[in-house]
Design a protein around this motif. Structure first.
Motif, short mmCIF file in Angstrom:
data_model
loop_
_atom_site.label_atom_id
_atom_site.label_comp_id
_atom_site.label_asym_id
_atom_site.label_seq_id
_atom_site.Cartn_x
_atom_site.Cartn_y
_atom_site.Cartn_z
N LEU A 98 -6.58 0.78 -1.13
CA LEU A 98 -6.40 2.17 -0.68
C LEU A 98 -7.66 2.74 -0.05
O LEU A 98 -7.67 3.90 0.36
CB LEU A 98 -5.99 3.05 -1.86
CG LEU A 98 -4.60 2.77 -2.44
CD1 LEU A 98 -4.34 3.65 -3.66
CD2 LEU A 98 -3.53 3.02 -1.37
N THR A 99 -8.71 1.94 0.02
CA THR A 99 -9.96 2.47 0.56
C THR A 99 -10.13 2.04 2.01
O THR A 99 -9.55 1.04 2.44
CB THR A 99 -11.16 1.96 -0.27
OG1 THR A 99 -11.18 0.53 -0.19
CG2 THR A 99 -11.04 2.39 -1.71
N GLU A 100 -10.94 2.81 2.74
CA GLU A 100 -11.12 2.49 4.15
C GLU A 100 -12.23 1.48 4.36
O GLU A 100 -12.03 0.45 4.97
CB GLU A 100 -11.39 3.78 4.94
CG GLU A 100 -10.08 4.40 5.38
CD GLU A 100 -10.18 5.90 5.64
OE1 GLU A 100 -11.27 6.35 6.06
OE2 GLU A 100 -9.18 6.59 5.39
N ASP A 101 -13.39 1.79 3.80
CA ASP A 101 -14.50 0.87 3.96
C ASP A 101 -14.59 0.01 2.71
O ASP A 101 -15.19 0.39 1.70
CB ASP A 101 -15.79 1.70 4.16
CG ASP A 101 -17.00 0.81 4.39
OD1 ASP A 101 -16.91 -0.41 4.11
OD2 ASP A 101 -18.03 1.34 4.85
N ARG A 102 -14.00 -1.18 2.78
CA ARG A 102 -13.85 -2.02 1.59
C ARG A 102 -15.20 -2.38 0.95
O ARG A 102 -15.38 -2.27 -0.26
CB ARG A 102 -13.07 -3.28 1.98
CG ARG A 102 -12.62 -4.08 0.78
CD ARG A 102 -11.83 -5.31 1.22
NE ARG A 102 -11.71 -6.22 0.10
CZ ARG A 102 -10.69 -6.23 -0.75
NH1 ARG A 102 -9.69 -5.39 -0.59
NH2 ARG A 102 -10.65 -7.08 -1.76
N THR B 18 0.82 -1.22 0.00
CA THR B 18 0.00 0.00 0.00
C THR B 18 0.85 1.27 0.00
O THR B 18 0.42 2.30 -0.47
CB THR B 18 -0.98 0.05 1.20
OG1 THR B 18 -0.30 -0.45 2.35
CG2 THR B 18 -2.20 -0.80 0.95
N GLU C 81 -0.11 3.92 -2.75
CA GLU C 81 -0.48 5.29 -2.35
C GLU C 81 0.39 6.31 -3.10
O GLU C 81 -0.11 7.32 -3.63
CB GLU C 81 -0.31 5.44 -0.83
CG GLU C 81 -0.68 6.81 -0.27
CD GLU C 81 -2.14 7.20 -0.55
OE1 GLU C 81 -3.03 6.34 -0.43
OE2 GLU C 81 -2.36 8.39 -0.92
N SER D 153 -16.78 0.50 -0.72
CA SER D 153 -16.00 0.88 -1.90
C SER D 153 -16.24 -0.08 -3.05
O SER D 153 -16.31 0.33 -4.20
CB SER D 153 -14.51 0.93 -1.57
OG SER D 153 -14.28 1.93 -0.60
N THR E 85 -10.05 12.07 -4.07
CA THR E 85 -10.24 10.76 -3.45
C THR E 85 -9.93 9.67 -4.47
O THR E 85 -9.86 9.94 -5.67
CB THR E 85 -11.71 10.57 -3.00
OG1 THR E 85 -12.54 10.66 -4.17
CG2 THR E 85 -12.13 11.63 -2.01
#
Ligand code: AMP
Ligand code: MG
Length: 462
Positions: free
Chosen positions: A298-302, A188, A192, A305, A208
């Protein structure tokens, strides 16, 4: 060679590339220098430019690297590809912004596997002419800055061939496969950094991951619609050849159609027609789905997302349809509407039925000579009457329907002559293709191939 070098990719995490100087060639000799493009890049070349463009000398300020990437090739996952025959000398900042300066055919790198890292005249001169033609046609693309003969002999299936290096420039070399490489390694940190680099270079408004993906999907849909409008077949839309900035990259077995065949394929290795003309939108969408997958780490809430990314990728179809409708409405001099769409479909159907020449047929709408190409079709008179009744702006047609394209048989003839030491046809074609919308006085450049000249297969650019 002087330029304002500023190598942002080489400053990214070390696992994203290998430091790698080009392997010097035996006897660099000028083939072609794109002086106009050099000016756009803010590069000043001296007499010794072939030394730099062959990789025998490294320009001061360059920081050569070979980039890591992976990719799906014909649907099959390959976790490690990378620049096996290319070296990114670095990036220059000039009047038109930041551009990558890459040498292709620059020798073996850490990513070469069994390849020799070299290229011969054929793919180099082909990429030079076709990418420059695409630029002149208004299609986002990598550009050609120079071509140099290496004085070395390259062994290919066809036998021994003269070697060459092309210097290509691009707004970046970030591929869907670049994201995939790091996603597959759960890296990651690199992902990123890559995302930030891609945003910086292509979509500065994106804040985003989601906005980045949306922008990539939209530009890709637009690009493929533009290809379709010209009868262009990329030929090897693997995810490693799919650019996140929506530019055309990697001119391997690509080709422009002569006669219109909706599922036309040229590439010798595309046996199932995966990348046929008519499949390009579907495959571009598939590539965007791979990009979406690679961005998930790279996302928080998989879960959320996945749902959102799926929607974005599914949106490709609508964006493509809109862009396609706009491209083809312009090609027949009308504004997009349901009725225009019916006329476009009708025209394409007639063209496919009788195997009309794609380029000449559209050009004829501008010159009033359609009858010569489609008159034999039973639906033509009716179609023509309906088209005229719709009130096309005839004046604009010659600005969107090119008179000349880099036809396959001309590329083949150009390559044979160049290999035999005669660059004349390359230069004349290059001049003509710079102004593709102007009438061209050389009948041979406008005309479809004679039956014995027809090229049925094209090959990957190695
Ligand atoms: P492409 O055909 O350009 O999509 O390339 C696919 C992969 O094969 C990339 O990783 C290239 O760097 C690699 N490759 C292609 N040709 C050669 C060559 N002659 N030597 C080394 N690697 C190559
Ligand atoms: Mg490639």
């Amino acid at each position: 060679m002087q330029a304002n070098w500023n190598n942002s990719y080489a400053a990214l995490p070390a696992q994203m590339f290998t430091r790698q100087a080009p392997v010097p060639v035996a006897a660099p000799k000028a083939l072609m220098l794109n002086a106009e493009h050099a000016e756009e890049l803010g590069i000043t070349f001296g007499e010794d430019w072939p030394l730099f463009m062959a990789g025998n000398q490294i320009p001061q300020g360059a920081d050569p690297i070979a980039q890591a990437y992976a990719g799906h090739q014909f649907g099959h996952w390959n976790p490690q590809l990378g620049d096996g025959r290319a070296v990114l000398l670095g990036e220059v900042i000039g009047p038109q912004g930041r551009f990558d300066i890459q040498l292709k055919g620059a020798g073996r790198t850490a990513w070469s596997r069994n390849g020799d890292g070299r290229a011969w005249y054929g793919p180099v001169l082909r990429e030079y002419l076709i990418s420059e033609a695409m630029h002149a046609l208004g299609i986002p693309t990598t550009r050609a800055l120079a071509a140099v003969a290496t004085g070395e002999t390259i062994l290919r299936e066809q036998g021994p061939l003269p070697g060459a290096v092309i210097c290509r420039t691009a707004s970046s070399h970030i591929r869907v496969g670049t994201f995939q490489y790091f996603a597959a390694r759960d890296d990651t940190q690199a992902l990123e950094a890559l995302l930030q680099q891609a945003i910086e270079r292509h979509y500065q408004k994106a804040q985003t991951v989601e906005q980045f993906l949306s922008a990539a999907v939209a530009t890709q849909a637009r690009l493929v619609a533009q290809w379709m409008g010209l009868g262009f077949i990329h030929g090897v839309m693997n995810t490693d050849n799919s650019h996140v900035g929506g530019i055309t990259i990697d001119y391997g077995p690509c080709a422009f159609m002569d006669e219109f065949v909706p599922m036309k394929t040229f590439s010798s290795i595309d046996r199932q027609g995966r990348y046929a003309y008519g499949n390009q939108p579907n495959l571009a969408a598939w590539n965007m789905a791979q990009l979406a997958t690679a961005l998930l780490p790279l996302t928080e809430d998989r879960e959320a997302s996945i749902a959102r990314f799926t929607e974005i990728v599914q949106g490709f179809g609508d964006i493509f349809d809109r862009e396609y409708a706009a491209v083809f409405a312009r090609k027949i001099g009308l504004t997009p509407s349901k009725e225009t769409g019916v006329l476009v479909d009708g025209l394409l159907r007639m063209m496919a039925n009788i195997g009309a020449d794609y380029t000449l047929c559209f050009r004829a709408l501008a010159t009033g000579e359609s009858h010569a190409h489609l008159g034999a079709h039973p639906d033509f008179a009716d179609w023509h009457a309906r088209w005229q009744a719709a009130g096309p702006t005839q004046g604009a047609l010659a600005q969107v329907n090119p008179a000349i394209i880099p036809r396959n048989h001309l590329m083949e003839a150009m390559i044979s002559e160049a290999v035999a030491g005669d660059m004349q046809l390359f230069h004349v074609l290059h001049e003509a293709l710079k102004a593709p919308f102007s009438h061209c006085d050389t009948p041979r450049f406008n005309a479809p191939p004679d039956p014995q000249e027809v090229v049925t297969q094209t090959f990957c650019g190695t």
